[in-house]
Design a protein around this motif. Sequence first.
Motif, PDB file in Angstrom:
ATOM      1  N   THR A 195       0.742   7.515   5.046  1.00 22.32           N
ATOM      2  CA  THR A 195       1.515   6.968   4.124  1.00 22.32           C
ATOM      3  C   THR A 195       0.454   6.094   3.165  1.00 22.32           C
ATOM      4  O   THR A 195       0.439   6.272   1.870  1.00 22.32           O
ATOM      5  N   ASN A 196      -0.504   5.442   3.929  1.00 25.12           N
ATOM      6  CA  ASN A 196      -1.198   4.382   2.958  1.00 25.12           C
ATOM      7  C   ASN A 196      -2.249   5.116   2.664  1.00 25.12           C
ATOM      8  O   ASN A 196      -2.990   4.745   1.561  1.00 25.12           O
ATOM      9  N   HIS A 197      -2.719   6.272   3.070  1.00 19.09           N
ATOM     10  CA  HIS A 197      -3.964   6.807   2.593  1.00 19.09           C
ATOM     11  C   HIS A 197      -3.621   8.373   2.006  1.00 19.09           C
ATOM     12  O   HIS A 197      -4.434   9.211   1.882  1.00 19.09           O
ATOM     13  N   ASP A 198      -2.279   8.654   1.776  1.00 19.18           N
ATOM     14  CA  ASP A 198      -1.705   9.861   1.329  1.00 19.18           C
ATOM     15  C   ASP A 198      -2.466  11.192   2.115  1.00 19.18           C
ATOM     16  O   ASP A 198      -2.937  11.971   1.506  1.00 19.18           O
TER      17      ASP A 198
ATOM     18  N   VAL B  26     -14.110  -1.054   0.007  1.00 16.81           N
ATOM     19  CA  VAL B  26     -12.724  -1.242   0.586  1.00 16.81           C
ATOM     20  C   VAL B  26     -11.733  -0.615  -0.302  1.00 16.81           C
ATOM     21  O   VAL B  26     -11.744  -1.161  -1.496  1.00 16.81           O
ATOM     22  N   THR B  27     -11.060   0.445   0.032  1.00 16.95           N
ATOM     23  CA  THR B  27      -9.918   0.998  -0.738  1.00 16.95           C
ATOM     24  C   THR B  27      -8.774   1.204  -0.351  1.00 16.95           C
ATOM     25  O   THR B  27      -8.902   1.566   1.072  1.00 16.95           O
ATOM     26  N   PRO B  28      -7.645   1.015  -0.816  1.00 25.14           N
ATOM     27  CA  PRO B  28      -7.589   0.155  -1.956  1.00 25.14           C
ATOM     28  C   PRO B  28      -7.874  -1.246  -1.728  1.00 25.14           C
ATOM     29  O   PRO B  28      -7.206  -1.781  -0.924  1.00 25.14           O
ATOM     30  N   ARG B  31      -4.975  -3.864  -0.758  1.00 27.40           N
ATOM     31  CA  ARG B  31      -4.407  -3.793   0.524  1.00 27.40           C
ATOM     32  C   ARG B  31      -4.839  -4.870   1.614  1.00 27.40           C
ATOM     33  O   ARG B  31      -4.396  -5.001   2.609  1.00 27.40           O
ATOM     34  N   LEU B  32      -6.272  -5.391   1.097  1.00 28.59           N
ATOM     35  CA  LEU B  32      -6.778  -6.615   2.137  1.00 28.59           C
ATOM     36  C   LEU B  32      -5.667  -7.567   2.227  1.00 28.59           C
ATOM     37  O   LEU B  32      -5.821  -8.128   3.341  1.00 28.59           O
ATOM     38  N   ASP B  33      -4.910  -7.597   1.260  1.00 32.26           N
ATOM     39  CA  ASP B  33      -3.898  -8.830   1.325  1.00 32.26           C
ATOM     40  C   ASP B  33      -2.863  -8.479   2.688  1.00 32.26           C
ATOM     41  O   ASP B  33      -2.151  -9.415   2.931  1.00 32.26           O
ATOM     42  N   ILE B  34      -2.666  -7.463   2.923  1.00 30.58           N
ATOM     43  CA  ILE B  34      -1.774  -7.038   4.124  1.00 30.58           C
ATOM     44  C   ILE B  34      -2.263  -7.671   5.351  1.00 30.58           C
ATOM     45  O   ILE B  34      -1.838  -8.452   6.140  1.00 30.58           O
TER      46      ILE B  34
END
Lengths: 295, 251
Positions: A195-198, B26-28, B31-34
């Motif tokens: 889900t997170n990386h499609d 780092v992508t995206p 999302r490091l906030d997670i």
Amino acid sequence: MSETATRTSMMPPADPMPARAGVGLKARHYASVVGERPDVGFFEVHAENYMGAGGPPHAWLAAVRERYPLSVHGVGMNIGGEGALDTAHLARLRGVVDRYEPALVSEHLAWSGHGGAYFNDLLPLPYTRETLVRVIDRVDRVQCTLGRRILIENPSTYVCFGGDEMDEVTFLSELARHSGCGLLLDVNNVAVSATNHDHDPAAYIDAFPTGPVDEIHLAGHALGHDDTGAPFAIDSHDRRVADTVWALYERTLLRSGPVPTLIEWDGDVPELPVLLDEARRADTRLTDAPREATS
Amino acid sequence: MSASATLETALASALRRPGAPAPAGVTPPGRLDIHRNNIHVSLVEALREAYPVTERLVGEAFFHAMARTYVADELPDSPVLLAYGAGFPAFIETFRAAAGLPYLPDVARLERARLEAYHAADADALAPEALSNVHADALTGLRLTLHPATRIVASPWPVTSIWETNTHDESVRPVDLGSGGGTALVTRPVLQVYTQCLPGRADVFIRALDTGQSLPEAAGTVAEADASFDLATVLQALLTTGALAGYRLDP
């Protein structure tokens, strides 16, 4: 080191793990588990919760270990880290493993500490030839110290790195091949990362090397959208297993045959019967799984 | 330094600083906030589990803010979270918003002592009658060994009463903060953790025993700090709670 390495491959587990569903052992369920002895395949504990010197946690775990097969799941070995392997922590892990002689011992493909600080999270690493060599070496050292094979779990990831040189399945396949470790396939993590990386989670499952898989994890996850509107999933372990994950699990079992399967539930932990009900749902699928793995 | 070492160092640094940009690649990046959230929420939760009475005294929101401040400065130094938060009581002493509750750090110390007792090494407690066979002439060489689970918390505040009513009573009873302090004795002879309030400077006496002083030496040490110290009562309490693990008689 070579002496213990020899022992690794020779020594069978003290008590083989049945290809059934198990649940995580929670402190609030200790008395029910020991007193009522529910019909469940095994219990799993986080190794770090049993690294105190003594007291009730050890008394209860010893009582559970007398009645059920046990899986010890480490969360703090920092297998994917770049710093020196934490030999003090490895000695503690060995203490737990020697004390309880679990059927399975597992850890994560992740890092969790840096510069003496422990982050209490499973953090992602880039999949490169350099990190692969490092992780193979660290898994080898853990296995030599413990005198047994360990399983390494695929992570749930939220970010990826531009410098990746291979995909996660290739990384884990190579890790298992070169270190001799087994793999713990967390089907919920596959769904969360996809889900997170499609990505397509079914393609991940179809590509995963099922030969080294000695355990499967199932858990619930939370879904949301970020401020750009993109969907994301969080590996929250705080609810029932999603239908999409059950479907991926069935797909896995078609390839792997029956494999010991854990229901993970670590947040908002429900009463024991709810955990056992989830385990029964996994047991039904294990019973229906083909006896012989197709790959 | 290798490429991945650079990345891990950069990630570790970004994770410690709220709002810091994610390292390049780092992508995206958002999302490091997670992960930042996972780290902070799980460590605050570890403190909540370790300090339930402290949380009850200040309320959930206040505790959360206090714990977040602690976590931001004090990441664990070990993956064994049972040991995390040992410095939290001392931190509370410096947390200005809590200055109006001067007993709060000592209540937290008592909770910490109980947690340590819970996880301490197992050992047989010295039986209460074990000392009855020691001849009076031999008492000068009597050295007592504390049980590995024994902890003491000395406070000018009635922390044992505060802890007890916030733990066991259905409706919290008022505690007179002027009723004086004492020494909270915590131990765990088998599986149950006990807390008992001892009078006077029992802390001085017990610490003297723990440093290897003989019974008469420890009695002398505490007499200097507390002239009215009740040795018999405190010794009896140590024996009946199982706070001692053994003794030896030196000639």
